[in-house]
Design an enzyme around this catalytic site. Structure first.
Site, PDB file in Angstrom:
ATOM      1  N   LYS A  11       4.163  -3.431  -8.953  1.00 22.92           N
ATOM      2  CA  LYS A  11       4.902  -4.578 -10.349  1.00 22.92           C
ATOM      3  C   LYS A  11       5.708  -4.739  -9.941  1.00 22.92           C
ATOM      4  O   LYS A  11       6.141  -4.763  -9.249  1.00 22.92           O
ATOM      5  CB  LYS A  11       4.818  -2.173 -10.843  1.00 22.92           C
ATOM      6  CG  LYS A  11       6.203  -2.652 -12.039  1.00 22.92           C
ATOM      7  CD  LYS A  11       7.295  -1.619 -11.619  1.00 22.92           C
ATOM      8  CE  LYS A  11       7.875  -1.668 -10.794  1.00 22.92           C
ATOM      9  NZ  LYS A  11       9.486  -1.318 -10.697  1.00 22.92           N
ATOM     10  N   ASP A 138       8.562   5.402 -13.324  1.00 26.00           N
ATOM     11  CA  ASP A 138       7.815   3.933 -13.499  1.00 26.00           C
ATOM     12  C   ASP A 138       5.905   4.414 -12.717  1.00 26.00           C
ATOM     13  O   ASP A 138       5.288   3.575 -13.739  1.00 26.00           O
ATOM     14  CB  ASP A 138       7.735   2.710 -11.995  1.00 26.00           C
ATOM     15  CG  ASP A 138       9.307   2.321 -11.701  1.00 26.00           C
ATOM     16  OD1 ASP A 138       9.830   2.040 -12.891  1.00 26.00           O
ATOM     17  OD2 ASP A 138       9.897   1.869 -10.837  1.00 26.00           O
TER      18      ASP A 138
END
Length: 294
Positions: A11, A138
């Site tokens: 990410k 996350d």
């Protein structure tokens, strides 16, 4: 049952604004998130019990299996789904840890996708979503691994349509603890960093079909608020940013998440590959990846 496999894609925070710190101590964020074409690989052989083995070039950095987010996510889901089939996980670790690219969170999200597949659960099952949030901030965004605007403490996701972005990602192989970076930011509980006027002035993101150039221009108007405190903790981040900025064709250079991974966006993949080769030559100890963000 046969072995199942999922990728845990890195990410990348293209932007990261810290709106403020809640009275409960959590930080409210606003971030444009993209995903890279580099990833860990996680496999699951469904069966009785829960086991995790690690392999790959960065396996030693994973620590004890019981402390891994893959293990945590599986345990939390088993507490909420009666009779959940677990099994043997094997994590092929390719991404650097404590690097600001959500490697552990991506692995946990991959574990949840594998368990959903093995148990016939939908990815929007409320229990799966709850476990993703409890495992880490996350993990929800990594569950689908699609570009989006992420707000709150990571729980609110608004899909975005990004063009393919040629990029180079660089990590100096120095771990940076997220908690240390937020501590260095120095916000008190209940303190706002972004006022109402700032929110009203936030630029709108380009519409579907917008060009890479349009996106780079929009992204350049919003920074990563954690970059400066992270550099105070690990000054080498400044060296990484300088190396990327000095590369030919770099349109936008920034740190991802809480660091120490930094990235640059280029006009084309050829420029990105040449930049990656030069940086790897100049800094053979660094982790360098040339690829695509989307």
């Amino acid at each position: 049952m046969q072995e199942l496999i999922q990728e845990g894609r890195a990410k990348v925070n293209l932007t990261l604004r810290v709106v403020g710190r809640r009275v409960d101590g959590y930080h409210d964020l606003e971030s444009v998130v993209a995903f890279a074409d580099c990833a860990d690989s996680l496999s699951l052989t469904p069966g009785a019990g829960l086991h995790l083995a690690t392999s790959g070039p960065l396996a030693q950095a994973c620590g004890e299996p019981e402390d891994n987010l893959v293990f945590k996510a599986a345990q939390l889901l088993s507490e909420r789904v009666p009779g959940l089939v677990l099994g043997d996980f094997t994590l092929d670790k390719m991404l650097p840890v404590a690097a600001g690219i959500g490697g552990g969170s991506a692995d946990a999200a991959a574990a949840l996708r594998l368990l959903a597949q093995a148990n016939g659960l939908a990815l929007d099952d409320p229990r799966l979503i709850e476990v993703a949030r409890l495992t880490g901030a996350d993990v929800p965004v990594c569950l689908n691994s699609n570009a989006c605007v992420m707000t709150g403490v990571g729980e609110t996701l608004m899909p975005l349509s990004l063009p393919k972005m040629p990029c180079v990602m660089v990590n100096p192989r120095v771990p940076v603890a997220t908690a240390d970076v937020f501590k260095a930011l120095g916000l008190r509980n209940g303190q706002l960093l972004v006022g109402a006027t700032d929110v009203l002035r936030t630029p709108g993101w380009p519409e579907d079909g917008a060009s890479l150039e349009d996106w780079v221009e929009a992204l350049a108007a919003v920074s990563n608020d954690l970059e400066e405190p992270a550099m105070r903790i690990q000054p080498v981040i400044g060296e990484v940013l300088a190396a990327l900025s000095a590369s030919n064709g770099a349109w936008l250079v920034r740190m991802s998440g809480s660091g120490a991974t930094c990235f640059a966006i280029y006009e084309n993949t050829a420029d990105a590959r040449r930049a990656a080769q030069q940086i790897q030559t100049d800094h053979p100890g660094w982790w360098v990846h040339a690829g695509i963000l989307s």
